[in-house]
Design a protein around this motif. Structure first.
Motif, PDB file in Angstrom:
ATOM      1  N   UNK A 175      10.385   8.884 -10.821  1.00 49.31           N
ATOM      2  CA  UNK A 175       9.535   8.583  -9.665  1.00 49.31           C
ATOM      3  C   UNK A 175      10.030   7.314  -8.979  1.00 49.31           C
ATOM      4  N   UNK A 176       9.541   7.105  -7.764  1.00 47.96           N
ATOM      5  CA  UNK A 176      10.005   5.955  -6.989  1.00 47.96           C
ATOM      6  C   UNK A 176       9.562   4.623  -7.586  1.00 47.96           C
ATOM      7  N   UNK A 177       8.341   4.595  -8.160  1.00 44.30           N
ATOM      8  CA  UNK A 177       7.840   3.330  -8.713  1.00 44.30           C
ATOM      9  C   UNK A 177       7.854   2.241  -7.664  1.00 44.30           C
ATOM     10  N   UNK A 178       8.374   1.071  -8.031  1.00 42.42           N
ATOM     11  CA  UNK A 178       8.435  -0.036  -7.062  1.00 42.42           C
ATOM     12  C   UNK A 178       9.800  -0.103  -6.391  1.00 42.42           C
ATOM     13  N   UNK A 179      10.683   0.828  -6.744  1.00 46.08           N
ATOM     14  CA  UNK A 179      12.063   0.751  -6.251  1.00 46.08           C
ATOM     15  C   UNK A 179      12.123   1.034  -4.742  1.00 46.08           C
ATOM     16  N   UNK A 235       3.309   5.879  -2.905  1.00 53.40           N
ATOM     17  CA  UNK A 235       4.514   6.670  -3.180  1.00 53.40           C
ATOM     18  C   UNK A 235       5.070   6.479  -4.582  1.00 53.40           C
ATOM     19  N   UNK A 236       4.393   5.687  -5.413  1.00 57.39           N
ATOM     20  CA  UNK A 236       4.960   5.333  -6.728  1.00 57.39           C
ATOM     21  C   UNK A 236       5.308   6.555  -7.572  1.00 57.39           C
ATOM     22  N   UNK A 237       4.524   7.619  -7.448  1.00 55.51           N
ATOM     23  CA  UNK A 237       4.766   8.818  -8.264  1.00 55.51           C
ATOM     24  C   UNK A 237       5.665   9.819  -7.550  1.00 55.51           C
ATOM     25  N   UNK A 238       6.072   9.517  -6.333  1.00 50.19           N
ATOM     26  CA  UNK A 238       6.816  10.487  -5.521  1.00 50.19           C
ATOM     27  C   UNK A 238       8.279  10.579  -5.936  1.00 50.19           C
ATOM     28  N   UNK A 239       8.907  11.645  -5.436  1.00 52.59           N
ATOM     29  CA  UNK A 239      10.319  11.876  -5.740  1.00 52.59           C
ATOM     30  C   UNK A 239      11.120  11.934  -4.454  1.00 52.59           C
ATOM     31  N   UNK A 240      12.247  11.235  -4.441  1.00 52.82           N
ATOM     32  CA  UNK A 240      13.122  11.251  -3.273  1.00 52.82           C
ATOM     33  C   UNK A 240      14.508  11.704  -3.712  1.00 52.82           C
ATOM     34  N   UNK A 241      14.924  12.852  -3.162  1.00 48.28           N
ATOM     35  CA  UNK A 241      16.238  13.392  -3.504  1.00 48.28           C
ATOM     36  C   UNK A 241      17.058  13.453  -2.226  1.00 48.28           C
ATOM     37  N   UNK A 242      18.244  12.877  -2.253  1.00 49.65           N
ATOM     38  CA  UNK A 242      19.086  12.866  -1.055  1.00 49.65           C
ATOM     39  C   UNK A 242      20.500  13.286  -1.415  1.00 49.65           C
ATOM     40  N   UNK A 243      21.009  14.238  -0.656  1.00 52.09           N
ATOM     41  CA  UNK A 243      22.414  14.614  -0.779  1.00 52.09           C
ATOM     42  C   UNK A 243      23.139  13.951   0.386  1.00 52.09           C
ATOM     43  N   UNK A 244      23.918  12.910   0.072  1.00 52.53           N
ATOM     44  CA  UNK A 244      24.653  12.207   1.125  1.00 52.53           C
ATOM     45  C   UNK A 244      26.040  12.816   1.265  1.00 52.53           C
ATOM     46  N   UNK A 245      26.503  13.009   2.493  1.00 57.37           N
ATOM     47  CA  UNK A 245      27.926  13.279   2.697  1.00 57.37           C
ATOM     48  C   UNK A 245      28.428  12.285   3.730  1.00 57.37           C
ATOM     49  N   UNK A 301       0.845  -1.213   0.000  1.00 59.69           N
ATOM     50  CA  UNK A 301       0.000   0.000   0.000  1.00 59.69           C
ATOM     51  C   UNK A 301       0.868   1.245   0.000  1.00 59.69           C
ATOM     52  N   UNK A 302       1.915   1.220   0.835  1.00 57.13           N
ATOM     53  CA  UNK A 302       2.807   2.381   0.919  1.00 57.13           C
ATOM     54  C   UNK A 302       3.491   2.626  -0.427  1.00 57.13           C
ATOM     55  N   UNK A 303       3.978   1.548  -1.053  1.00 55.77           N
ATOM     56  CA  UNK A 303       4.670   1.710  -2.335  1.00 55.77           C
ATOM     57  C   UNK A 303       3.723   2.222  -3.410  1.00 55.77           C
ATOM     58  N   UNK A 304       2.483   1.736  -3.389  1.00 57.37           N
ATOM     59  CA  UNK A 304       1.504   2.200  -4.388  1.00 57.37           C
ATOM     60  C   UNK A 304       1.253   3.692  -4.192  1.00 57.37           C
TER      61      UNK A 304
END
Ligand SMILES: [Zn+2]
Length: 577
Positions: free
Chosen positions: A246-250, A192-202, A187-190
């Motif tokens: 988008x996040x899709x199923x990833x 968030x499927x269209x959502x965007x996650x951007x992360x700047x890792x240091x 349910x959560x993945x469905x």
């Protein structure tokens, strides 16, 4: 006492009714995450956008992160907002619990409206097997699947469903209750499927013998910049930005390891010292896998990455085009199949899980066929059958009882259930290929564009155009609805002599199940066999005539390419003439 007790219950139920944990979808994340591998620490700050997807205005939001992390700050519109932090038991996280912030927003958010929050949280991510060991999995087995952690020598952390290293908003999930955990994650993945996650890792390192690499499948950045002010204590900082959109199923995953890459590698091959032979196996598998994928799916110009595990027994995992698999052993068959899968993802992005994963699994089977023949491929597909057989039997049983169709099953076109979009979808693509042939299917796949896949009938249209054949009935039974599985048998066989004394058979196949199929059947005779195909719709029979070159002994319907609810009634002995 009784009065008090009733009141407590009332208060609790009012609170529970007011808090709809799945009301909001996080549509956008923009996070800065600082990792200190030696301390196993993660510190995050950034912005998230939440959209109210419920039908009611919402003033309270539940935001959840792994229970080994703590909320530090939450702000809305530049002002600190009130929140209560509490532990929330849920198997969606490897610790079996979440740190939940119950946030009271300054204003209620209307349905479909969004709110942006600034957030900060920090803590550690150590190895944790709690959710598995508390349902009785022995720790020595649990550690091979529950491998997520941040560590000085190796870091690998998967997202929602494993470790909530970025905020989520879910109802409680329970491992011990049948499918509950998977339902909550799906349910959560469905959502968030269209959502965007951007992360700047240091991340900062003090050891410099081999600089570690951060991988996330979608990374860009620099590695190893000296940020020390003191020559004696050199500190190396690396920064990598990862964008899942988008996040899709990833499942967003990050990995940090002191990897080496073989010089001859033509793709992102990251192995640990000592695993050179396994890495070479992957390297050698690349050319034939690329050739195969290019022939089937079109020109490959993207990137794939395969990253080694520090613990060779760790269960493999894929996150988009990043595959995590141990290179401790050399298994050239597996390396080839794994590469084919990831290459297909790279060539064919799709917003539809049954297309994205289904085609990648179908390609694995086709590659198996190229190497070992049709039976090897069907045996390989057969490993997928058990995954969805039981739930499909339930669907068939419910349909037999005339249960409302909508209430049962998982239409492939919209499902986020892995067993369906991987295993059942692999079979559906295989059956389509058998029905229309390699050339027509290749033509349809090469025309496919994820960005054009808006109408659920888009895929059907592409294949019908290429094959010049109506496939509406097949898509209705297998993709747009979940009608369970066929159950095929030979109903009757009539041998007769044709012109010039040729031996003929009239064969009638029956499908007792609620989904139609075009199925192969083989007439076995002394000497040689004859195989034909016949379309048998749901709850129907179909008849055909076949010329056979010798005395027929037996007919076997279905070589295993059509998933069936009952495989015990598939052979039919023919009485000697
Ligand atoms: Zn995949």
């Amino acid at each position: 006492m009784r009065f008090l007790c009733v009141c407590v219950l009332c208060g609790w139920s009012l609170f529970a009714a007011a808090l709809d944990r799945e009301a909001f979808t996080i549509t956008k994340y923009d996070l800065e995450i600082r990792l200190e591998p030696e301390q196993q620490r993660l510190g995050a700050r950034g912005k998230i956008t939440l959209r109210n997807d419920s039908a009611e205005p919402q003033k309270v939001v539940a935001l959840q992160i792994s229970s080994s992390l703590n909320w530090r700050a939450i702000r809305a519109g530049g002002k600190t907002v009130q929140f209560v932090s509490q532990p929330y038991t849920s198997d969606i996280d490897h610790t079996g619990s979440l740190s939940e912030a119950i946030v009271t927003l300054p204003d209620a958010i209307n349905p479909k409206d969004s709110v942006e929050l600034e957030i900060g949280y920090e803590g550690v991510i150590p190895l944790d097997m709690t959710r598995l060991t508390r349902v009785g999995v022995p720790p020595e087995i649990a550690r091979h699947t529950s491998w997520d952690h941040i560590g000085a020598s190796f870091t690998a952390v998967r997202g929602a469903g494993y470790v909530a290293w970025y905020p989520i908003a879910t109802a409680s999930a329970d491992f011990s209750e049948g499918n509950s955990l998977f339902e909550v994650v799906d349910r959560w993945k469905a959502r968030e499927a269209e959502s965007e996650l951007k992360v700047q890792f240091t991340y900062v390192e003090t050891r410099v013998d081999v600089l570690p690499s951060l991988l996330c499948g979608v990374e860009h950045g620099y590695r190893g910049r000296n940020v020390s002010s003191n020559v004696k204590a050199i500190r190396w900082e690396s920064a990598m930005s990862c964008l899942w959109s988008p996040l899709g199923t990833v499942t967003p995953t990050f990995v940090i390891g002191r990897y080496v890459s073989p010089k001859q590698a033509q793709f992102g091959l990251h192995s640990f010292p000592g695993h050179e032979a396994g890495a070479t196996t992957y390297s050698n598998a690349y050319d034939p896998a690329t050739k195969f994928v290019t022939d089937w799916f079109g020109w490959y110009s993207g990137t794939v990455e395969v990253a080694d595990f520090a613990d060779p027994n760790s269960a493999p995992f894929e996150s988009g085009t990043l595959l995590m698999a141990s290179m401790a052993a050399e298994d050239s068959k597996l390396a080839g199949i794994n590469l084919v899968h990831e290459l297909v993802h790279s060539v064919l992005p799709s917003p539809r899980p049954w297309v994205y994963e289904g085609l990648a699994h179908f390609a694995e089977a086709m590659y198996r066929q190229q190497q070992g023949g049709r039976q090897a491929a069907l045996d390989f597909l057969g490993l997928h059958r058990a995954a969805f057989l039981d739930s499909e039997k339930e669907v068939s049983a419910a349909l037999q009882k005339n249960a409302v169709e909508k209430s049962v099953g998982q239409p492939l076109a919209t499902t986020f259930d892995e067993t369906y979009y991987r295993s059942k979808a692999a079979y559906v693509w295989w059956m389509l290929c058998d029905m229309v042939g390699d050339d027509a299917l290749k033509q349809a796949i090469r025309k496919y564009r994820g960005t054009d896949d808006k109408d659920p009938k888009y895929v059907e249209g592409l294949i019908e155009t290429a094959a010049k054949r109506d496939l509406g009935w097949f898509f209705d039974d297998w993709v747009y609805h979940d009608r369970g599985l066929p159950d095929l048998r030979v109903q009757s066989v009539h041998p007769w002599k044709g012109d010039n004394g040729v031996q003929m058979l009239t064969v009638t196949l029956e499908n007792l199940g609620p989904a139609g199929a075009e199925v192969p059947f083989t007439i076995r005779c002394e000497g040689s066999d004859v195989t034909r195909r016949l379309e048998v719709r749901a709850k129907s029979t179909a008849t055909t005539r076949v010329e056979v070159p010798c005395a027929p002994l037996e007919i076997v319907v279905n070589d295993g390419s059509v998933p069936e609810s009952d495989l015990t009634n598939n052979s039919y002995k023919i009485a000697p003439q």
